[in-house]
Design an enzyme around this catalytic site. Structure first.
Site, short mmCIF file in Angstrom:
data_model
loop_
_atom_site.label_atom_id
_atom_site.label_comp_id
_atom_site.label_asym_id
_atom_site.label_seq_id
_atom_site.Cartn_x
_atom_site.Cartn_y
_atom_site.Cartn_z
N TYR A 188 -9.53 14.95 20.91
CA TYR A 188 -9.08 16.10 20.12
C TYR A 188 -8.56 15.68 18.75
O TYR A 188 -8.82 16.33 17.76
CB TYR A 188 -7.99 16.87 20.89
CG TYR A 188 -8.54 17.52 22.15
CD1 TYR A 188 -9.13 18.78 22.10
CD2 TYR A 188 -8.54 16.84 23.36
CE1 TYR A 188 -9.67 19.36 23.23
CE2 TYR A 188 -9.08 17.42 24.50
CZ TYR A 188 -9.64 18.67 24.43
OH TYR A 188 -10.20 19.24 25.55
N ASN A 237 -12.46 11.98 26.22
CA ASN A 237 -11.98 13.27 25.73
C ASN A 237 -11.32 13.04 24.39
O ASN A 237 -10.48 12.15 24.26
CB ASN A 237 -10.92 13.86 26.68
CG ASN A 237 -11.52 14.29 28.02
OD1 ASN A 237 -12.73 14.21 28.22
ND2 ASN A 237 -10.67 14.73 28.93
N HIS A 275 -8.17 16.28 38.39
CA HIS A 275 -7.73 16.82 37.10
C HIS A 275 -6.32 17.38 37.30
O HIS A 275 -6.08 18.57 37.18
CB HIS A 275 -8.73 17.87 36.59
CG HIS A 275 -8.66 18.13 35.11
ND1 HIS A 275 -9.75 18.07 34.28
CD2 HIS A 275 -7.61 18.46 34.30
CE1 HIS A 275 -9.39 18.37 33.03
NE2 HIS A 275 -8.09 18.61 33.02
N GLU A 299 -8.18 11.92 32.31
CA GLU A 299 -7.01 11.62 31.48
C GLU A 299 -5.80 11.16 32.28
O GLU A 299 -4.77 11.84 32.29
CB GLU A 299 -6.63 12.86 30.63
CG GLU A 299 -7.71 13.31 29.68
CD GLU A 299 -7.21 14.34 28.65
OE1 GLU A 299 -6.02 14.63 28.63
OE2 GLU A 299 -8.05 14.82 27.88
N ARG A 304 -19.32 20.42 33.81
CA ARG A 304 -18.25 19.52 34.22
C ARG A 304 -17.11 20.35 34.80
O ARG A 304 -16.49 21.15 34.08
CB ARG A 304 -17.75 18.68 33.04
CG ARG A 304 -16.57 17.81 33.38
CD ARG A 304 -16.16 16.89 32.22
NE ARG A 304 -15.06 16.03 32.63
CZ ARG A 304 -13.79 16.17 32.22
NH1 ARG A 304 -13.45 17.11 31.36
NH2 ARG A 304 -12.86 15.36 32.65
N GLU A 355 -14.78 15.97 26.84
CA GLU A 355 -14.04 17.12 26.32
C GLU A 355 -13.89 16.98 24.82
O GLU A 355 -13.58 15.89 24.32
CB GLU A 355 -12.61 17.21 26.89
CG GLU A 355 -12.52 17.72 28.29
CD GLU A 355 -11.07 17.80 28.79
OE1 GLU A 355 -10.14 17.97 27.97
OE2 GLU A 355 -10.87 17.67 30.00
C1 FCB Z 1 -6.96 17.91 27.80
C2 FCB Z 1 -7.09 18.33 29.24
C3 FCB Z 1 -7.70 19.69 29.43
C4 FCB Z 1 -7.25 20.68 28.38
C5 FCB Z 1 -7.40 20.10 27.00
C6 FCB Z 1 -7.01 21.03 25.89
O1 FCB Z 1 -5.92 17.01 27.67
O2 FCB Z 1 -7.86 17.40 29.97
O3 FCB Z 1 -7.40 20.12 30.73
O4 FCB Z 1 -5.97 21.09 28.64
O5 FCB Z 1 -6.66 18.92 26.89
#
Ligand code: FCB
Length: 480
Positions: A306, A304, A122, A167, A79, A385
């Protein structure tokens, strides 16, 4: 499969993700002009340590080596994103040299037997288009479609998977409301105006690319969002429950509703009603027909993930160390809440955190995926992600990044939990292949499964990279 591991569905797609601005460097080569991020990196205090991405991982010159490395690590897909300011510098005429780079990249990826997974945007808007109004201007959506068509015409014969935006929440709300991302504007509800124009750009691109599909050339079209899981910090406090509802509106539903239901939610409109951008409410920027374009069916949804979020409504008396983010050095430039109207903060819940001071809660990923499936009947999902920032140390030429390995492992189990619950998840991309330019945190924040020595540009796979290679080979993750 052995009884010490858990298998993924057959055909599950494995790989890593990167973004053009974060790795390419070569900022002024072969006709590339400045993006909003090139400009922003030169704003005093905007980036920790004043880092720029002029060189970054020098991927523009080391691309074949990086693709070969992914192959060595068993990756089945890559990707990456295309830099708009290479392909249409200043947002204007097509620059063949820019397209040529991505054509070589796609060929290299295909020759390595991998699937190219292309993202059109991006975050690197040509600065000239920001000067003309940026994403708060409607015209930018049409320029995005022009750019997308030129990339599609050059690569559509070899690339099947197309992601319009990465995002858009960050582009819109961190770029135009909070100001912690380029272009660094802090203009309140401008974030929602920008979000609408980003969505319009997405809709225009989907429409154009579908139109260009031929029987032997049918693109798979999708978008990547970063939805959160919004929980009240104190479920017994009504103000926190309401803060979680508003956060859900301003982070998740502002994208999910128009994309998957063809409308904006009433409570989101009501929450932001009194705020204006250039003298008008944001809803007046939504034209007839926009939502029909934006809600055209998609082939996949990129997610994505986290961490989740638990807002506490203000007034909330927090000790300085009690708020998330307080344990890392941030950029000096003042910023505001990325949520128009704000009114909440994020205190620690007592969950473990990564070195980025982000909470670790893999079960939130399961809840998110189940919600997308049950509440939104989302199309097939790819985790585009997921990964962890760690303060890695190189010891005798290797990096023992056990925390990152564990983070990925836990989130793979969380993904399997969602699959077991009936969610159609088809792939996983770790963020990131390489340590890279982490936006306003510069090079201090390492997210790679491969270590990059920025002095020598030497790449060293970390322990997590070899572990991940084994997961891919087995299509299964070890039991904890
Ligand atoms: C996301 C982004 C990516 C990277 C990660 C840690 O928000 O898409 O580019 O910075 O966080």
């Amino acid at each position: 499969m052995t009884s010490t591991e858990r298998a993924f569905p057959q055909g599950f797609l494995w790989g890593a993700a990167t973004a053009a601005f974060q790795i390419e460097g070569a900022y002024d080569e072969d006709g590339r002009t400045a993006s909003i991020w090139d400009t922003f990196t030169r704003v005093p205090g905007a980036i920790v340590a004043g880092d720029t991405a002029d060189v970054a991982c020098d991927h523009y010159h080391r691309m074949p080596e990086d693709v070969a490395l992914m192959k060595r690590l068993n990756h089945a897909a890559y990707r990456f994103s295309v830099a708009w300011p290479r392909v249409r510098p200043d947002g204007r005429a097509v620059n063949q040299k820019g397209l040529d780079f991505y054509s070589r990249l796609v060929d290299e990826v295909l020759e390595a037997g991998m699937v190219p997974w292309l993202t059109l945007y991006h975050w690197d808007l040509p600065q000239a288009l920001e000067d003309a109004g940026g994403w708060t201007g409607r015209d930018t959506a049409y320029r995005f479609a022009d750019y997308a068509v030129s990339v599609y015409d050059a690569l559509g014969d070899r690339v099947e998977a197309w992601t319009t935006l990465n995002e858009p929440w960050c582009s819109a709300f961190m770029g135009y409301t909070g100001g912690q991302h380029a272009p660094g504007r802090q203009e309140g509800v401008a974030g929602i105006v920008a979000a609408h124009h980003l969505l319009l750009g997405h809709g225009l691109v989907v429409d154009e690319l579908r139109r260009r599909a031929a029987p032997d050339r049918t693109p798979q079209l999708g978008i990547t969002l970063n939805p959160t899981v919004a929980d009240p910090f104190d479920p017994a406090r009504p103000a926190d429950v309401d803060a979680a509802r508003r956060l859900d509106g301003l982070h998740n539903r502002v994208f999910l509703d128009p994309l998957l239901r063809g409308r904006y939610a009433d409570d989101l409109v009501a929450d932001t009603e009194g705020m204006t951008f250039e003298g008008r409410p944001w809803s007046s920027y939504v034209h007839d027909g926009d939502l029909a374009l934006i809600s055209a069916p998609l082939d996949f949804l990129g997610v994505n993930f986290y961490h989740g979020d638990a807002p506490a409504a203000l007034p909330y008396d927090a000790a300085p160390d009690e708020l998330l983010g307080s344990r890392i050095e941030g950029p000096a430039r003042p910023r505001t809440s990325p949520y128009p109207g704000g009114g909440f903060v994020f205190p620690r819940r007592g969950l473990p955190t990564t070195d980025r001071d982000w909470e670790i809660d893999p079960s939130a990923l399961t809840r998110l995926l189940v919600r997308l499936h049950e509440e939104y009947a989302a199309p097939p999902i790819y985790i585009t992600e997921n990964g962890a920032m760690c303060n890695d140390v190189v010891v005798d030429g290797t990096v023992h990044d056990d925390e990152r390995r564990r983070f990925i492992e836990q989130h793979l189990h969380a993904t399997l939990d969602a699959i077991d619950a009936g969610v159609d998840v088809r792939g996983y991309f770790v963020w990131s292949l390489l340590d890279n330019f982490e936006w306003s945190y510069g090079y201090a924040h390492r997210f790679g499964i491969v270590h990059v020595d920025y002095e020598t540009q030497v790449r060293t796979p970390k322990d997590s990279a070899w572990w991940y290679a084994d997961v891919i080979a087995r299509n299964a993750v070890p039991l904890p």
